[in-house]
Design a protein around this motif. Structure first.
Motif, PDB file in Angstrom:
ATOM      1  N   ASN A  51      -7.452  -3.185  -7.601  1.00 30.83           N
ATOM      2  CA  ASN A  51      -7.668  -2.395  -8.808  1.00 30.83           C
ATOM      3  C   ASN A  51      -8.815  -3.017  -9.598  1.00 30.83           C
ATOM      4  OD1 ASN A  51      -7.632  -0.937 -11.151  1.00 30.83           O
ATOM      5  ND2 ASN A  51      -5.464  -1.209 -11.556  1.00 30.83           N
ATOM      6  N   LEU A  52      -9.968  -2.343  -9.575  1.00 27.90           N
ATOM      7  CA  LEU A  52     -11.150  -2.797 -10.296  1.00 27.90           C
ATOM      8  C   LEU A  52     -11.528  -1.780 -11.375  1.00 27.90           C
ATOM      9  CD1 LEU A  52     -13.152  -4.052  -7.172  1.00 27.90           C
ATOM     10  CD2 LEU A  52     -11.863  -5.435  -8.823  1.00 27.90           C
ATOM     11  N   TYR A  53     -10.520  -1.166 -11.959  1.00 30.03           N
ATOM     12  CA  TYR A  53     -10.706  -0.167 -13.003  1.00 30.03           C
ATOM     13  C   TYR A  53     -11.532  -0.763 -14.155  1.00 30.03           C
ATOM     14  CZ  TYR A  53      -9.429   3.016 -16.829  1.00 30.03           C
ATOM     15  OH  TYR A  53      -9.456   3.888 -17.878  1.00 30.03           O
ATOM     16  N   ARG A  54     -12.623  -0.085 -14.491  1.00 26.90           N
ATOM     17  CA  ARG A  54     -13.534  -0.482 -15.580  1.00 26.90           C
ATOM     18  C   ARG A  54     -14.149  -1.874 -15.398  1.00 26.90           C
ATOM     19  NH1 ARG A  54     -14.025   2.778 -19.995  1.00 26.90           N
ATOM     20  NH2 ARG A  54     -12.432   4.343 -20.296  1.00 26.90           N
ATOM     21  N   ALA A  55     -14.185  -2.377 -14.185  1.00 26.50           N
ATOM     22  CA  ALA A  55     -14.745  -3.709 -13.929  1.00 26.50           C
ATOM     23  C   ALA A  55     -16.262  -3.700 -14.079  1.00 26.50           C
ATOM     24  CB  ALA A  55     -14.362  -4.174 -12.532  1.00 26.50           C
ATOM     25  N   ASP A  56     -16.809  -4.832 -14.487  1.00 26.22           N
ATOM     26  CA  ASP A  56     -18.254  -5.009 -14.580  1.00 26.22           C
ATOM     27  C   ASP A  56     -18.732  -5.604 -13.260  1.00 26.22           C
ATOM     28  OD1 ASP A  56     -20.895  -5.535 -15.084  1.00 26.22           O
ATOM     29  OD2 ASP A  56     -20.533  -6.853 -16.812  1.00 26.22           O
ATOM     30  N   SER A  70      -9.438   1.123  -2.626  1.00 30.56           N
ATOM     31  CA  SER A  70      -9.545   0.422  -3.914  1.00 30.56           C
ATOM     32  C   SER A  70      -9.854   1.392  -5.053  1.00 30.56           C
ATOM     33  CB  SER A  70     -10.641  -0.643  -3.846  1.00 30.56           C
ATOM     34  OG  SER A  70     -10.245  -1.678  -2.971  1.00 30.56           O
ATOM     35  N   VAL A  71      -9.565   0.952  -6.269  1.00 32.44           N
ATOM     36  CA  VAL A  71      -9.815   1.752  -7.470  1.00 32.44           C
ATOM     37  C   VAL A  71     -10.962   1.118  -8.242  1.00 32.44           C
ATOM     38  CG1 VAL A  71      -8.852   2.567  -9.653  1.00 32.44           C
ATOM     39  CG2 VAL A  71      -7.411   2.492  -7.609  1.00 32.44           C
ATOM     40  N   LEU A  72     -12.073   1.850  -8.335  1.00 34.44           N
ATOM     41  CA  LEU A  72     -13.236   1.416  -9.106  1.00 34.44           C
ATOM     42  C   LEU A  72     -13.553   2.468 -10.174  1.00 34.44           C
ATOM     43  CD1 LEU A  72     -13.715   0.202  -5.996  1.00 34.44           C
ATOM     44  CD2 LEU A  72     -15.730  -0.670  -7.136  1.00 34.44           C
ATOM     45  N   ARG A  73     -12.521   3.146 -10.651  1.00 39.70           N
ATOM     46  CA  ARG A  73     -12.688   4.167 -11.681  1.00 39.70           C
ATOM     47  C   ARG A  73     -13.375   3.579 -12.893  1.00 39.70           C
ATOM     48  NH1 ARG A  73      -9.162   8.928 -12.892  1.00 39.70           N
ATOM     49  NH2 ARG A  73      -8.818   9.742 -10.827  1.00 39.70           N
ATOM     50  N   MET A  74     -14.383   4.301 -13.380  1.00 41.12           N
ATOM     51  CA  MET A  74     -15.098   3.943 -14.613  1.00 41.12           C
ATOM     52  C   MET A  74     -15.760   2.561 -14.533  1.00 41.12           C
ATOM     53  SD  MET A  74     -14.427   6.741 -16.199  1.00 41.12           S
ATOM     54  CE  MET A  74     -15.014   6.440 -17.848  1.00 41.12           C
ATOM     55  N   ALA A  75     -15.925   2.008 -13.343  1.00 39.57           N
ATOM     56  CA  ALA A  75     -16.529   0.679 -13.182  1.00 39.57           C
ATOM     57  C   ALA A  75     -18.045   0.758 -13.350  1.00 39.57           C
ATOM     58  CB  ALA A  75     -16.188   0.112 -11.809  1.00 39.57           C
ATOM     59  N   ASP A  76     -18.636  -0.351 -13.780  1.00 37.70           N
ATOM     60  CA  ASP A  76     -20.085  -0.471 -13.877  1.00 37.70           C
ATOM     61  C   ASP A  76     -20.577  -1.076 -12.573  1.00 37.70           C
ATOM     62  OD1 ASP A  76     -22.741  -1.021 -14.336  1.00 37.70           O
ATOM     63  OD2 ASP A  76     -22.410  -2.257 -16.120  1.00 37.70           O
ATOM     64  N   ASP A  91     -11.626   5.066  -4.886  1.00 39.19           N
ATOM     65  CA  ASP A  91     -11.683   5.882  -6.097  1.00 39.19           C
ATOM     66  C   ASP A  91     -12.805   5.377  -7.016  1.00 39.19           C
ATOM     67  OD1 ASP A  91     -11.283   7.250  -8.469  1.00 39.19           O
ATOM     68  OD2 ASP A  91      -9.157   6.746  -8.629  1.00 39.19           O
ATOM     69  N   PHE A  92     -13.916   6.134  -7.046  1.00 39.27           N
ATOM     70  CA  PHE A  92     -15.056   5.817  -7.906  1.00 39.27           C
ATOM     71  C   PHE A  92     -15.163   6.798  -9.078  1.00 39.27           C
ATOM     72  CE2 PHE A  92     -16.789   3.891  -3.924  1.00 39.27           C
ATOM     73  CZ  PHE A  92     -17.199   2.671  -4.421  1.00 39.27           C
ATOM     74  N   TYR A  93     -14.089   7.479  -9.406  1.00 36.01           N
ATOM     75  CA  TYR A  93     -14.131   8.518 -10.438  1.00 36.01           C
ATOM     76  C   TYR A  93     -14.772   7.976 -11.726  1.00 36.01           C
ATOM     77  CZ  TYR A  93     -12.653  12.220 -13.611  1.00 36.01           C
ATOM     78  OH  TYR A  93     -12.646  13.240 -14.528  1.00 36.01           O
ATOM     79  N   GLY A  94     -15.829   8.659 -12.188  1.00 38.40           N
ATOM     80  CA  GLY A  94     -16.469   8.318 -13.458  1.00 38.40           C
ATOM     81  C   GLY A  94     -17.248   7.013 -13.468  1.00 38.40           C
TER      82      GLY A  94
END
Length: 142
Positions: A51-56, A70-76, A91-94
């Motif tokens: 889970n890398l949600y919103r990760a930089d 993996s979850v990279l939602r809203m990640a930079d 998951d690269f949503y957003g």
């Protein structure tokens, strides 16, 4: 009393330790962000279902890495290198993926909706079943 948690990232082929990080209340996201902030290459890293949600992850090197599910939602993820990576059902949503390199990667059935792929590279990438609704592909190299 809180304990330090150590998380180890290993090479998907050799099993060798690529990076290890300890801190109180550590998470996969904190460990990966720390590696990226130190300029550590995560080439061929084994990181499925993290889970890398919103990760930089700006400028991260994930060449050949396994990020299956993996979850990279809203990640930079600006300027990140995902070439030859396994991104099946990721998951690269957003996410901001402008300038990212996806050459020869597997994005099969990945969620790429509402993501910014401005100036990204996709030559040889497998996008079968990927969702790209509302994504920006301006100046992307397909």
């Amino acid at each position: 009393m809180k304990r330090e948690i150590t998380i180890t990232i290993k090479n998907r082929y050799t099993g060798r330790v690529t990076f290890e990080y300890s801190c109180v209340d550590n998470t996969d996201a904190k460990t990966v962000e720390e590696a990226v902030s130190r300029g550590i290459s995560l080439q061929d890293a084994f990181l499925p279902e993290v889970n890398l949600y919103r990760a930089d992850l700006h400028g991260a090197d994930f060449r050949g890495a396994n990020l299956y599910g993996s979850v990279l939602r809203m990640a930079d993820c600006r300027d990140a290198d995902f070439s030859k990576a396994n991104l099946f059902k990721t998951d690269f949503y957003g996410a901001d993926l402008s300038g990212a390199d996806f050459r020869d990667s597997t994005l099969y059935e990945s969620d790429l909706r509402n993501a910014d792929f401005t100036g990204s590279y996709f030559h040889g990438a497998n996008l079968n079943g990927a969702r790209l609704d509302e994504s920006s592909l301006q100046d992307a190299n397909l």
